[in-house]
Design a protein around this motif. Structure first.
Motif, PDB file in Angstrom:
ATOM      1  N   MET A   1       0.757  -1.030  -0.128  1.00  0.00           N
ATOM      2  CA  MET A   1       0.117   0.267  -0.071  1.00  0.00           C
ATOM      3  C   MET A   1       0.976   1.305   0.116  1.00  0.00           C
ATOM      4  O   MET A   1       1.824   1.478   0.799  1.00  0.00           O
ATOM      5  CB  MET A   1      -0.895   0.079   1.453  1.00  0.00           C
ATOM      6  CG  MET A   1      -2.150   0.879   1.129  1.00  0.00           C
ATOM      7  SD  MET A   1      -2.934   0.970   2.736  1.00  0.00           S
ATOM      8  CE  MET A   1      -3.183  -0.536   3.094  1.00  0.00           C
ATOM      9  N   LYS A  94      -5.254   3.182  -1.318  1.00  0.00           N
ATOM     10  CA  LYS A  94      -5.473   1.870  -0.906  1.00  0.00           C
ATOM     11  C   LYS A  94      -5.217   0.684  -1.878  1.00  0.00           C
ATOM     12  O   LYS A  94      -5.028  -0.339  -1.513  1.00  0.00           O
ATOM     13  CB  LYS A  94      -6.916   1.804  -0.421  1.00  0.00           C
ATOM     14  CG  LYS A  94      -7.230   2.625   0.834  1.00  0.00           C
ATOM     15  CD  LYS A  94      -8.570   2.488   1.431  1.00  0.00           C
ATOM     16  CE  LYS A  94      -9.653   2.678   0.613  1.00  0.00           C
ATOM     17  NZ  LYS A  94     -10.934   2.564   0.956  1.00  0.00           N
ATOM     18  N   GLY A 112      -7.724   6.395   0.524  1.00  0.00           N
ATOM     19  CA  GLY A 112      -8.292   6.543   2.010  1.00  0.00           C
ATOM     20  C   GLY A 112      -7.756   7.516   2.427  1.00  0.00           C
ATOM     21  O   GLY A 112      -6.644   8.215   2.010  1.00  0.00           O
ATOM     22  N   ASP A 265     -14.112  -0.192  -0.681  1.00  0.00           N
ATOM     23  CA  ASP A 265     -14.642  -0.802   0.794  1.00  0.00           C
ATOM     24  C   ASP A 265     -15.735  -1.817   0.562  1.00  0.00           C
ATOM     25  O   ASP A 265     -16.564  -1.852  -0.543  1.00  0.00           O
ATOM     26  CB  ASP A 265     -15.218   0.268   1.585  1.00  0.00           C
ATOM     27  CG  ASP A 265     -14.152   1.495   1.669  1.00  0.00           C
ATOM     28  OD1 ASP A 265     -13.109   1.235   1.943  1.00  0.00           O
ATOM     29  OD2 ASP A 265     -14.773   2.631   2.021  1.00  0.00           O
ATOM     30  N   ARG A 376      -4.600   2.932   9.449  1.00  0.00           N
ATOM     31  CA  ARG A 376      -4.775   3.058   8.008  1.00  0.00           C
ATOM     32  C   ARG A 376      -5.364   1.682   7.581  1.00  0.00           C
ATOM     33  O   ARG A 376      -5.030   1.225   6.493  1.00  0.00           O
ATOM     34  CB  ARG A 376      -3.602   3.362   7.483  1.00  0.00           C
ATOM     35  CG  ARG A 376      -3.008   4.812   7.722  1.00  0.00           C
ATOM     36  CD  ARG A 376      -1.991   5.148   6.775  1.00  0.00           C
ATOM     37  NE  ARG A 376      -1.354   6.410   7.073  1.00  0.00           N
ATOM     38  CZ  ARG A 376      -0.335   7.060   6.500  1.00  0.00           C
ATOM     39  NH1 ARG A 376       0.119   6.242   5.751  1.00  0.00           N
ATOM     40  NH2 ARG A 376       0.128   8.406   7.107  1.00  0.00           N
ATOM     41  N   SER A 378      -8.446  -0.918   6.310  1.00  0.00           N
ATOM     42  CA  SER A 378      -9.800  -0.716   5.695  1.00  0.00           C
ATOM     43  C   SER A 378     -11.077  -1.118   6.443  1.00  0.00           C
ATOM     44  O   SER A 378     -10.826  -2.089   7.140  1.00  0.00           O
ATOM     45  CB  SER A 378      -9.813  -1.655   4.412  1.00  0.00           C
ATOM     46  OG  SER A 378      -8.720  -1.329   3.425  1.00  0.00           O
TER      47      SER A 378
END
Length: 485
Positions: A1, A94, A112, A265, A376, A378
Motif C-alpha cells: 500500500m 488503498k 483512503g 470498501d 490506516r 480498511s
C-alpha cells in the motif's frame, strides 16, 4: 500500500502507546487569541499544515472555502486572530482499480484518508473539532473534497454557536481510572487538556478493558471505571457501593479487514458478519460475500477471524448488533463482554485487534473507528436497519444517535434511520455515589463537569461523536445531585 502523508499539528501531545503518530499532536505555541467561546470567533488564522505540496494545496482549498462566507475573516497575522484552526491529515492509496476490465493496464488509484481539525481559542481551549473522511474516491479532487466538507461543518458550527460561560476551577486530588479501550484515545486526550486548566487534579487512565476496569472498581483499587456496557440493576446491586452511570461520548465499532487486492470498501450485511464469526463462511470469495461486492477482487483464501480475548465493551456492542439482526447468532452465541467464540483467534484490546489485523493478510476483526483510522486499515460499510449500506463517520453516528431513544442505558445498535450506522454505541464512566474524602468527590465532579461541557468540543477530532444536548443536560442534572449529597 502506498502512503502519502500530509501532516500538521493538531492536538496537545498524548503520550500513550495506542495513540499513533497518525493522530499525534504537538504543543500549541504562544498566541494572542481573544475568543473563549465559539460564538465570539470572527477572525481565524489557519495554521500551515506542514511543508509538503499536498498540505499547501489543502490549506489553499480550505481558505478559499471559508472565504466564501463573508461573516468570517481569514487573517494572516496570528496576533489578530480570535482563534487558530489547526489541521492534521493523511491521504493514502488503498489500491488501484482498472477503469476497463478489458484493459487491465488502465488503472486509477482508490484513496483512503482523513482531515481532522481543532479550533483553538483563548488559553489553548478547544472551541470545536471535527474529522472528515473521503466522500468520493477519484483520482483527483480528494484534497478539495476533504476541505470542502470540513469548511462546511466549521461554518455551520460558527453560525449556530452561542457564547458559553466558563466555571470556576476546583481542587486537588489524584484520581485513578481504568477500563474500556474503546474510548481510550479520547480519554487520554481529555486528561491532558483537563490537566492544563486543573494542574492540582491529576488523573491516570489505564485502558485494560471494560470488564477488568469494573473488577478494579469492585475491589476499591481505582477512583472510577470506564465501561462500554451499561450495567443492569441486578449487577449494580452486587457492587459494594452504589454507582452512577454517566454516558461520555458516542463511537462506532467497524469491521476491519486486510485484503490488499480489494479495490473498494467491502459491503457487509449482518448475516455475512454473523456467518463469518460463526465459522459458516470460510472463504473471502464465498458467494454470499460476492453477491454484495460485485466487481471487487476477492481472493480464494481462508478468512482469518480475529476477536477480543479479554472482557470487552466493544465485544458487547458487536455481539449485541449480531444478536439483534441474526437469530442463529442470538441462539448460539448471544450478547456479552465475553462469549464462547465458534471460531477465530483472540487479541487484547482494540489496539491489539487492530495491530493483529494489520499484520495478518486475509484477516477480519472489529474495532472502534479511531483505531481503524490510526492504523490506516480498511473498514467496511454495514447494512443498517433501513437496508442501506452505511460507512461509519460522524454523520452516520449522528443519525444513529438522533434516531435512538434518549435512554443512555439502552444500546443504540441497529438504530432506525436510513443514514444510521448500525454498530454505534455510548460509552460510560461508572462513578461511586459517595466517597470517604470530600476532596476526592469534588475533584471527580469537576472532571465530569468538564467532560460534559468543554470535553465534548474535543471528541470529534478523534472520530467520536459528542453526546446529544438532551443527554448532556440530563447528566448535568445528575451531576448536580451527586455534588449536593
Amino acid at each position: 500500500m502506498k502512503h502519502v502523508s500530509i501532516t500538521g499539528p493538531l492536538l496537545r501531545r498524548v503520550s500513550i502507546p495506542i495513540v499513533l503518530s497518525l493522530l499525534a499532536a504537538v504543543t500549541l505555541p504562544a498566541r494572542a487569541q481573544t475568543a473563549d467561546a465559539l460564538g465570539q470567533v470572527r477572525k481565524i488564522y489557519i495554521d500551515a499544515g506542514g511543508a509538503m505540496p499536498e498540505a499547501a494545496d489543502m490549506q489553499k482549498h480550505l481558505i478559499d472555502s471559508l472565504r466564501n462566507d463573508h461573516s468570517l475573516e481569514i487573517v494572516t497575522d496570528q496576533a489578530r486572530a480570535d482563534a487558530i484552526l489547526k489541521t492534521n491529515s493523511s491521504i493514502w492509496i488503498k489500491a488501484y482499480v482498472s477503469v476497463n476490465p478489458r484493459s487491465p493496464g488502465s488503472k486509477y488509484p482508490v484513496y483512503g484518508g482523513f482531515l481532522s481539525a481543532q479550533l483553538v481559542g483563548k488559553g489553548g481551549d478547544t472551541l470545536w473539532s471535527y474529522l472528515v473522511t473521503p466522500s468520493r474516491y477519484a483520482s483527483s479532487g480528494i484534497h478539495q473534497d476533504l476541505t470542502d466538507q470540513l469548511a462546511k461543518k466549521l461554518l455551520t458550527a460558527l453560525h449556530e454557536a452561542t457564547p458559553a460561560a466558563s466555571g470556576p476551577a476546583q481542587s486537588v486530588r489524584i484520581l485513578r481510572a481504568a477500563g474500556a479501550t474503546f474510548p481510550a484515545p479520547l480519554y487520554q486526550a481529555w486528561i491532558e487538556s483537563f490537566r492544563e486548566h486543573h494542574p492540582d487534579i491529576q488523573i491516570t487512565y489505564n485502558a485494560i478493558g471494560s470488564e477488568a476496569g469494573i473488577q478494579l472498581l469492585r475491589d476499591n483499587k481505582i477512583t472510577f471505571a470506564a465501561s462500554d456496557v451499561p450495567l443492569s440493576d441486578a449487577f449494580m446491586a452486587q457492587m459494594p457501593v452504589k454507582l452512577l452511570q454517566f454516558a461520555t461520548v458516542i463511537g462506532a465499532v467497524v469491521p476491519i479487514y486486510h485484503l490488499p487486492q480489494a479495490g473498494q470498501d467491502l459491503r457487509f450485511t449482518p448475516d455475512i458478519l454473523a456467518d463469518i464469526y460463526l465459522g459458516k463462511i470460510r472463504k473471502w470469495n464465498d458467494p454470499a460475500i460476492r453477491e454484495f461486492n460485485r466487481g471487487v477482487t476477492l481472493p480464494n483464501a481462508d478468512i482469518i477471524v480475529i476477536h477480543r480475548a479479554d472482557g470487552s465493551g466493544t465485544t458487547f456492542a458487536w455481539t449485541n448488533f449480531l444478536s439483534k439482526t441474526n437469530p442463529e447468532w442470538k441462539a448460539v452465541v448471544g450478547t456479552g463482554t465475553t462469549v464462547r467464540w465458534p471460531t477465530g483467534r483472540g487479541a487484547q484490546g482494540n489496539d491489539g485487534i487492530a495491530s493483529l489485523v494489520d499484520q495478518t493478510p486475509n484477516s477480519i476483526g472489529y474495532a472502534e473507528l479511531s483505531f481503524a483510522i490510526q492504523r490506516r486499515l480498511s473498514y467496511g460499510t454495514v447494512r443498517n436497519a433501513a437496508g442501506n449500506f452505511t460507512q461509519a463517520n460522524l454523520l452516520t453516528l449522528a443519525a444513529a444517535a438522533a434516531n435512538s431513544s434518549n435512554d443512555i442505558l439502552t444500546p443504540i445498535t441497529n438504530a432506525p434511520g436510513k443514514d444510521a450506522y448500525p454498530i454505534t454505541s455510548f460509552t460510560w464512566f461508572l462513578v461511586p455515589q459517595s466517597f470517604p474524602e470530600p476532596a476526592t468527590k469534588a475533584a471527580v465532579a469537576e472532571f465530569l463537569n468538564w467532560v460534559l461541557t468543554s470535553g465534548q468540543k474535543e471528541c470529534s477530532a478523534l472520530a467520536y461523536y459528542p453526546l446529544p444536548k438532551e443527554i448532556v443536560n440530563r447528566e448535568l442534572e445528575q451531576l448536580a445531585a451527586f455534588k449536593a449529597k
